[in-house]
Design a protein around this motif. Structure first.
Motif, PDB file in Angstrom:
ATOM      1  N   LYS C   3     -52.213  -9.461 -25.390  1.00 55.61           N
ATOM      2  CA  LYS C   3     -52.345  -8.475 -26.447  1.00 55.61           C
ATOM      3  C   LYS C   3     -53.824  -8.368 -26.839  1.00 55.61           C
ATOM      4  O   LYS C   3     -54.459  -9.352 -27.172  1.00 55.61           O
ATOM      5  CB  LYS C   3     -51.534  -9.001 -27.639  1.00 55.61           C
ATOM      6  CG  LYS C   3     -51.015  -7.971 -28.543  1.00 55.61           C
ATOM      7  CD  LYS C   3     -49.935  -8.544 -29.470  1.00 55.61           C
ATOM      8  CE  LYS C   3     -50.292  -9.929 -29.998  1.00 55.61           C
ATOM      9  NZ  LYS C   3     -49.284 -10.536 -30.855  1.00 55.61           N
ATOM     10  N   MET C   4     -54.390  -7.152 -26.789  1.00 54.42           N
ATOM     11  CA  MET C   4     -55.812  -6.991 -27.160  1.00 54.42           C
ATOM     12  C   MET C   4     -55.957  -6.393 -28.562  1.00 54.42           C
ATOM     13  O   MET C   4     -56.865  -6.747 -29.311  1.00 54.42           O
ATOM     14  CB  MET C   4     -56.532  -6.101 -26.143  1.00 54.42           C
ATOM     15  CG  MET C   4     -56.608  -6.686 -24.746  1.00 54.42           C
ATOM     16  SD  MET C   4     -57.405  -8.316 -24.691  1.00 54.42           S
ATOM     17  CE  MET C   4     -59.111  -7.854 -24.939  1.00 54.42           C
ATOM     18  N   ALA C  67     -52.986  -4.057 -41.071  1.00 52.59           N
ATOM     19  CA  ALA C  67     -53.948  -4.888 -40.352  1.00 52.59           C
ATOM     20  C   ALA C  67     -54.250  -4.291 -38.986  1.00 52.59           C
ATOM     21  O   ALA C  67     -53.407  -3.611 -38.392  1.00 52.59           O
ATOM     22  CB  ALA C  67     -53.374  -6.300 -40.185  1.00 52.59           C
ATOM     23  N   VAL C  68     -55.462  -4.512 -38.544  1.00 50.02           N
ATOM     24  CA  VAL C  68     -55.837  -4.190 -37.163  1.00 50.02           C
ATOM     25  C   VAL C  68     -56.332  -5.490 -36.537  1.00 50.02           C
ATOM     26  O   VAL C  68     -57.455  -5.929 -36.805  1.00 50.02           O
ATOM     27  CB  VAL C  68     -56.955  -3.119 -37.117  1.00 50.02           C
ATOM     28  CG1 VAL C  68     -57.384  -2.892 -35.681  1.00 50.02           C
ATOM     29  CG2 VAL C  68     -56.494  -1.824 -37.748  1.00 50.02           C
ATOM     30  N   ASN C  69     -55.475  -6.136 -35.760  1.00 48.85           N
ATOM     31  CA  ASN C  69     -55.873  -7.394 -35.148  1.00 48.85           C
ATOM     32  C   ASN C  69     -56.528  -7.142 -33.799  1.00 48.85           C
ATOM     33  O   ASN C  69     -55.982  -6.441 -32.957  1.00 48.85           O
ATOM     34  CB  ASN C  69     -54.663  -8.317 -34.987  1.00 48.85           C
ATOM     35  CG  ASN C  69     -54.116  -8.741 -36.331  1.00 48.85           C
ATOM     36  OD1 ASN C  69     -54.879  -9.034 -37.258  1.00 48.85           O
ATOM     37  ND2 ASN C  69     -52.797  -8.733 -36.475  1.00 48.85           N
ATOM     38  N   ILE C  70     -57.728  -7.685 -33.639  1.00 54.74           N
ATOM     39  CA  ILE C  70     -58.511  -7.487 -32.418  1.00 54.74           C
ATOM     40  C   ILE C  70     -58.706  -8.846 -31.754  1.00 54.74           C
ATOM     41  O   ILE C  70     -59.011  -9.829 -32.429  1.00 54.74           O
ATOM     42  CB  ILE C  70     -59.906  -6.916 -32.783  1.00 54.74           C
ATOM     43  CG1 ILE C  70     -59.806  -5.576 -33.516  1.00 54.74           C
ATOM     44  CG2 ILE C  70     -60.806  -6.832 -31.569  1.00 54.74           C
ATOM     45  CD1 ILE C  70     -59.371  -4.423 -32.650  1.00 54.74           C
ATOM     46  N   ARG C  71     -58.489  -8.910 -30.401  1.00 46.84           N
ATOM     47  CA  ARG C  71     -58.755 -10.168 -29.712  1.00 46.84           C
ATOM     48  C   ARG C  71     -60.253 -10.311 -29.479  1.00 46.84           C
ATOM     49  O   ARG C  71     -60.863  -9.546 -28.737  1.00 46.84           O
ATOM     50  CB  ARG C  71     -58.015 -10.239 -28.378  1.00 46.84           C
ATOM     51  CG  ARG C  71     -58.244 -11.568 -27.641  1.00 46.84           C
ATOM     52  CD  ARG C  71     -57.392 -11.683 -26.387  1.00 46.84           C
ATOM     53  NE  ARG C  71     -55.961 -11.659 -26.705  1.00 46.84           N
ATOM     54  CZ  ARG C  71     -55.267 -12.694 -27.166  1.00 46.84           C
ATOM     55  NH1 ARG C  71     -55.854 -13.850 -27.357  1.00 46.84           N
ATOM     56  NH2 ARG C  71     -53.990 -12.578 -27.433  1.00 46.84           N
ATOM     57  N   ASN C  74     -60.956 -14.808 -27.750  1.00 47.16           N
ATOM     58  CA  ASN C  74     -59.622 -15.408 -27.613  1.00 47.16           C
ATOM     59  C   ASN C  74     -58.936 -15.745 -28.927  1.00 47.16           C
ATOM     60  O   ASN C  74     -58.184 -16.707 -29.001  1.00 47.16           O
ATOM     61  CB  ASN C  74     -59.704 -16.676 -26.761  1.00 47.16           C
ATOM     62  CG  ASN C  74     -59.307 -16.351 -25.334  1.00 47.16           C
ATOM     63  OD1 ASN C  74     -58.482 -15.433 -25.126  1.00 47.16           O
ATOM     64  ND2 ASN C  74     -59.867 -17.056 -24.377  1.00 47.16           N
ATOM     65  N   GLU C  75     -59.234 -14.976 -29.931  1.00 45.00           N
ATOM     66  CA  GLU C  75     -58.631 -15.217 -31.225  1.00 45.00           C
ATOM     67  C   GLU C  75     -58.310 -13.852 -31.806  1.00 45.00           C
ATOM     68  O   GLU C  75     -59.115 -12.929 -31.679  1.00 45.00           O
ATOM     69  CB  GLU C  75     -59.655 -15.941 -32.106  1.00 45.00           C
ATOM     70  CG  GLU C  75     -59.074 -16.785 -33.195  1.00 45.00           C
ATOM     71  CD  GLU C  75     -60.183 -17.447 -33.994  1.00 45.00           C
ATOM     72  OE1 GLU C  75     -60.134 -17.362 -35.222  1.00 45.00           O
ATOM     73  OE2 GLU C  75     -61.126 -18.003 -33.385  1.00 45.00           O
ATOM     74  N   MET C  76     -57.129 -13.705 -32.438  1.00 40.63           N
ATOM     75  CA  MET C  76     -56.821 -12.414 -33.039  1.00 40.63           C
ATOM     76  C   MET C  76     -57.458 -12.375 -34.432  1.00 40.63           C
ATOM     77  O   MET C  76     -57.195 -13.236 -35.267  1.00 40.63           O
ATOM     78  CB  MET C  76     -55.305 -12.201 -33.128  1.00 40.63           C
ATOM     79  CG  MET C  76     -54.617 -12.059 -31.774  1.00 40.63           C
ATOM     80  SD  MET C  76     -55.342 -10.769 -30.704  1.00 40.63           S
ATOM     81  CE  MET C  76     -54.438  -9.323 -31.269  1.00 40.63           C
TER      82      MET C  76
END
Lengths: 263, 317, 228
Positions: C3-4, C67-71, C74-76
């Motif tokens: 998931k990116m 929320a907008v989670n971005i990788r 290697n961490e969201m």
């Protein structure tokens, strides 16, 4: 991991709840900010909003009524800028800091040559070799796009843009970590302004300089600054990433400022 | 021992009794409270070598720029037993020197001299005598502009801070500028010097030729600026360093010629134009030194010429 | 699958204080995710909030909630709550953005614009030169224009310079706002190729594609906007 590690650094400059009053008038009220190495922060707002006062409070030129300014120096640990003795502050101001005035005449010695203007900080920190001082001055002239053959000319024979670039060279020669700039492109023609902005952007990026930049020109802030603080009547009304604040302003005053720009 | 001292003192007192100063005036012109104030400034100046001590300079019966600072110092330290020498441009016989000597002869009733070796106080403008000074001498310099940083920084508030924090980078800016313009340090008089590693001073408009004489001098050296209201001092045996660059070290003036009258090769020389054709000769600026060398039989290339006759007349008068 | 990007309950509204406090609701309760090597196309009529969403993903706009989670590393990381410094880092190393319009410093040459984007991230002068050459050639920018500042270029040329700059760095995430809007067919195909190459290398792409043909060619998934 490299990125995360870098983010864990402690700030170069920490401003905590500083206030400055002139009688009953709060020129700056409860202002806090952190600045990290290499970061450029723009303070914007219209004239009288307190942005220049804030710059002077942060740089220790003006005393404050409340709060604290802490600077992490290279060799002397963290310095409480307002608590420190005057010689400490003055030493910082001519070694690890720089101050670029709107009017280059305030930041240059008008009666000595460009080379001497650049060399002064070197001589002030113990450089006693004329040849070396001069060759460094030449390098810096070149760096700020002034023909080194003008090294012996007095700044008053320079154009406004050249004077401003000379002022920048004079500040940078000591290898500072933090530069304060008060409307650095203020009195210049648009074309000269563009050249100066370009130069500032490259130099700050190359040297990893942290900058606190006061400007009323949102265009200048957009081009140079990573972050922006919007001031009104001595208070910070909005702060954040430059493009975020300018493209999606939330506070009514910021919206007014942004909508007032021509173009 | 005790008897000897008493005898000396008695002899001294009887000497003093013979010399009267101008009636109606206090000894050495200044009133005692003013002298006290000036002496306090001098003591402070001696205690902090090179530091410019403010004092409330008095009106003197001569214009500012004629040595009012020097006169006030001399007036405050001179005793009846002192012997005063005054030089101007190295010479004892110029108007200013003669008048100041006359002033103190009248107002303090002191003996005056042109001989460095006989003097106890030497008030000077522009020169330090060629003869070695001793612990018996006190030098009093007349200073027009006491602030060496004035040239680069016009604000007094700022120069005081620069002194207080030893921020002396700007002082080298002046020397840098000299080299940039002239290819060498062209400053030839009032050459800035660092006193005891602390304060930088203006040594008054003496030629830089005399700067080395400031260093470790056995004489007490006092500097007075009347218009600018400052007194500073170099105590005896104090290190005084002239500023310079590593690649442009401090150097004093040199001459290819010797003194036309006495043939001296190590003294400070003045150039004298002899006629409308531009012929010239060099003579010692220290007239006392030159005359004594002549008397001792030293001869320069012009010693037997017309000029030396004139010089002889001048000395005789 | 990795998931990116993960968008959770995202909501955006503008309040225009100087225009009588007018409120514009753009979107609410948006949820979707983008995986490595995937291309998601935002689809909807004009004014449905496609650009606003794209800008919200880039933290250019501030959503009201969600929320907008971005990788990143290697961490969201929720970019809507990240500090400005972290956002700058994410934009430098993780997420690129190609806007509709070229916005650059006056005076800087076309070639430098593209090369410096590469240089700033990798610090490699010869690599930057190579990459800039390659992209400008592929996007058919005539070599005689390389040394000129793009201010006087045609709309299509400016957009291609913009695309070249966006692709100069191989970001793990790339946001494209109508990259082919004013391009001719040949150049559109170049852009399609570039997107396909990026996907193969694992880049997660989110884009607004005006052109149906391009959208169908590159997208794996469609997020429909303004459906409500």
């Amino acid at each position: 991991m490299r990125v995360r590690k870098r983010l864990k650094q402690t700030p170069l400059l920490q401003v905590q709840n500083i206030s400055k009053f002139y009688g009953d008038l709060a020129a700056c009220l409860n202002i806090s900010l952190d600045l990290y190495p290499g970061e450029i922060l723009a303070i914007v707002g219209e004239s009288g909003s307190g942005k220049s006062t804030l710059l002077n409070c942060i740089s220790g030129k003006t005393g404050i009524n409340a709060g604290e300014v802490r600077y992490r120096s290279r060799n002397n640990g963290t310095i409480d800028v307002h608590g420190a003795k005057e010689p400490v502050r003055r030493h910082l101001a001519r070694t690890e800091w720089g101050y670029v005035h709107q009017n280059p005449r305030d930041g240059l010695r008008g009666n000595v040559s460009a080379g001497a203007n650049i060399g002064e900080r070197l001589m002030g920190t113990g450089s006693r070799h004329y040849g070396e001082i001069r060759s460094q001055a030449e390098q810096w002239l070149e760096r700020v796009e002034i023909d080194p053959c003008r090294i012996d000319h007095q700044p008053r024979t320079f154009s406004g843009g050249m004077q401003q670039r000379l002022q920048i060279a004079r500040n940078l020669v000591s290898g500072p970590s933090l530069i304060f700039m008060d409307e650095p492109t203020g009195g210049l023609d648009v074309s000269v302004q563009a050249k100066l902005l370009d130069l500032l952007r490259n130099i700050t990026a190359d040297l990893g300089l942290a900058v606190v930049l006061v400007t009323h020109d949102l265009g200048v802030a957009r081009l140079l600054a990573h972050r922006i603080m919007v001031m009104k009547r001595g208070q910070v009304v909005e702060t954040g990433l430059t493009d975020q604040v300018l493209d999606d302003p939330h506070h009514p005053y910021t919206q007014l400022l942004v909508s007032s720009i021509l173009v | 021992m005790q008897r000897n001292v008493n005898n000396d003192t008695e002899a001294l007192l009887s000497d003093i009794a013979k010399i009267e100063n101008e009636p109606g005036y206090n000894h050495a012109f200044l009133d005692e409270q003013t002298k006290r104030m000036v002496r306090r400034a001098i003591l402070k100046a001696v205690a902090i070598p090179g530091y410019q001590v403010p004092f409330s300079s008095r009106e003197m019966p001569m214009p500012y720029g004629w040595g009012t600072g020097g006169i006030q110092i001399t007036a405050s330290i001179i005793g009846k037993a002192d012997v005063l020498k005054v030089i101007d441009q190295g010479a004892d016989d110029t108007t200013n020197a003669v008048s100041i000597r006359g002033f103190f002869a009248k107002m303090a009733g002191v003996a005056t001299t042109e001989k460095t070796s006989e003097a106890t106080i030497i008030q000077t403008r522009h020169r330090i005598p060629e003869d070695k000074l001793t612990r018996a001498h006190t030098m009093v310099y007349q200073v027009p502009v006491p602030e060496p940083l004035r040239w680069v920084e016009p604000r007094e508030t700022e120069t005081r801070k620069m002194h207080a924090h030893s921020e002396y980078g700007a002082m080298h800016v002046k020397l840098y500028e000299d080299i940039a313009r002239h290819g060498r340090i062209a400053t030839s008089f009032d050459y800035p010097a660092l006193v005891d590693g602390g304060y930088i001073i203006s040594p008054s408009p003496i030629p830089k030729f005399d700067n080395p004489k400031l260093d470790m001098s056995p004489a007490l050296q006092l500097f007075g600026a009347g218009r600018e209201q400052r007194i500073y001092a170099i105590p005896p045996y104090t290190k005084v360093t002239s500023l310079d660059f590593e690649d442009y070290p401090f150097e004093v003036q040199k001459w290819e010629d010797c003194c036309g009258l006495c043939g001296a090769t190590t003294s400070y020389l003045d150039e004298i134009i002899l006629n409308d054709d531009g012929d010239k000769m060099f003579v010692c600026s220290d007239s006392d030194y030159c005359q004594r060398r002549c008397e001792a039989g030293h001869k320069g290339p012009f010693a037997d010429d017309r000029i030396s006759d004139e010089q002889g007349e001048r000395n005789a008068s | 699958m990795i998931k990116m990007i993960e968008v959770l309950g995202l909501e955006k509204r503008f309040i225009l204080h100087n225009q009588g406090g007018a409120v514009i609701d753009v979107f609410e309760k948006l949820n979707f995710k983008v995986e490595k090597g995937q291309c998601v196309a935002l689809f909807g009529r004009s004014g449905s909030g496609k650009s606003t969403l794209l800008r919200s993903l880039y933290a250019n706009y501030k959503p009201v909630s969600g929320a907008v989670n971005i990788r990143h590393d290697n961490e969201m990381i929720d970019i809507t709550r990240a500090t400005p410094r972290l956002v700058v880092e994410i934009r430098k190393h993780t997420m690129g953005y190609v806007s509709q319009f070229l916005r650059v410093i006056p005076r800087v040459s076309t070639f430098d614009i593209v090369a410096s984007a590469h240089r700033e991230v990798y610090g490699d002068e010869s690599g930057a030169t190579l990459r800039a050459k390659e992209l400008l050639e592929r996007l058919n920018i005539p070599q005689r224009l390389w040394s000129l500042a793009p201010a006087t270029f045609s709309g299509g040329e400016q957009q291609r310079v913009n695309i070249a700059r966006g692709f100069a760095v191989k970001y793990p995430i790339l946001l494209l706002d109508e990259p082919t809007a004013s391009l001719d067919a040949a150049n559109r195909m170049v852009v399609v190729e570039l997107i396909e190459e990026a996907k193969k290398e694992g880049t997660a792409v989110v884009g607004i594609f005006h052109d149906d043909e391009v959208r169908e060619a590159v997208s794996n998934k469609i997020v429909e906007m303004g459906a409500a």
